[in-house]
Design a protein around this motif. Sequence first.
Motif, PDB file in Angstrom:
ATOM      1  N   GLY A 164      -6.162  -1.173  -6.682  1.00  0.00           N
ATOM      2  CA  GLY A 164      -7.585  -0.914  -6.564  1.00  0.00           C
ATOM      3  C   GLY A 164      -8.206  -2.025  -5.744  1.00  0.00           C
ATOM      4  N   ASP A 165      -9.517  -2.084  -5.769  1.00  0.00           N
ATOM      5  CA  ASP A 165     -10.199  -3.198  -5.127  1.00  0.00           C
ATOM      6  C   ASP A 165      -9.889  -4.468  -5.905  1.00  0.00           C
ATOM      7  OD1 ASP A 165     -11.358  -1.556  -3.213  1.00  0.00           O
ATOM      8  OD2 ASP A 165     -13.106  -1.150  -4.470  1.00  0.00           O
ATOM      9  N   LYS A 213       0.842  -1.202   0.000  1.00  0.00           N
ATOM     10  CA  LYS A 213       0.000   0.000   0.000  1.00  0.00           C
ATOM     11  C   LYS A 213       0.878   1.254   0.000  1.00  0.00           C
ATOM     12  CE  LYS A 213      -4.016   0.130   2.076  1.00  0.00           C
ATOM     13  NZ  LYS A 213      -5.071   0.186   3.104  1.00  0.00           N
ATOM     14  N   ALA A 214       1.948   1.258   0.775  1.00  0.00           N
ATOM     15  CA  ALA A 214       2.854   2.405   0.831  1.00  0.00           C
ATOM     16  C   ALA A 214       3.639   2.555  -0.469  1.00  0.00           C
ATOM     17  CB  ALA A 214       3.819   2.266   2.012  1.00  0.00           C
ATOM     18  N   VAL A 219     -12.807 -12.183 -10.146  1.00  0.00           N
ATOM     19  CA  VAL A 219     -12.766 -13.152 -11.254  1.00  0.00           C
ATOM     20  C   VAL A 219     -11.340 -13.367 -11.763  1.00  0.00           C
ATOM     21  CG1 VAL A 219     -13.560 -13.656 -13.606  1.00  0.00           C
ATOM     22  CG2 VAL A 219     -15.182 -12.835 -11.877  1.00  0.00           C
ATOM     23  N   PRO A 220     -10.597 -12.303 -12.129  1.00  0.00           N
ATOM     24  CA  PRO A 220      -9.218 -12.556 -12.559  1.00  0.00           C
ATOM     25  C   PRO A 220      -8.355 -13.150 -11.446  1.00  0.00           C
ATOM     26  CG  PRO A 220      -9.844 -10.281 -13.049  1.00  0.00           C
ATOM     27  CD  PRO A 220     -10.965 -10.906 -12.292  1.00  0.00           C
ATOM     28  N   ALA A 221      -8.610 -12.755 -10.196  1.00  0.00           N
ATOM     29  CA  ALA A 221      -7.848 -13.324  -9.076  1.00  0.00           C
ATOM     30  C   ALA A 221      -8.109 -14.824  -8.964  1.00  0.00           C
ATOM     31  CB  ALA A 221      -8.203 -12.613  -7.773  1.00  0.00           C
TER      32      ALA A 221
END
Length: 133
Positions: A40-41, A32-33, A45-47
């Motif tokens: 993004g969120d 995140k840093a 589906v791709p995950a």
Amino acid sequence: MKRAIILYLATLIVMVPLDFLFLGVLAKDFFKAQVGPALGDVNIVPAAIFYLLYPVGMVIFVSYAAGSDWQHTLLYGALFGLFCYATFDLTALALLKGWTWPATLVDIAWGTFATATSATLGLLIANAIQRQA
């Protein structure tokens, strides 16, 4: 065919929780840093496709290539993880604004470790299951 299914399931069962632990807990704040604006969120589906497909690659290009030898599986898993994660991360570094060298290096190291570990533990689990059968 039965061995391939056992190898796949064992590898999947190791890889998914290991990766979720790293990405969702251990390295969450780091990424995140480093690349927050590029994140993004999660698109589920791709995950899901990735998590179902990547262990297929591990079985084909690592487990079968290494045979039943865990040392070769560890080596081939590390190499497969290195090449796969480097392909993504270096492409992201080349094309995405805000992607950083630290994120690239950490993710490649993680992919190398996670793939080697998942493939090797998957192999050991599959071997144990088949010995008991």
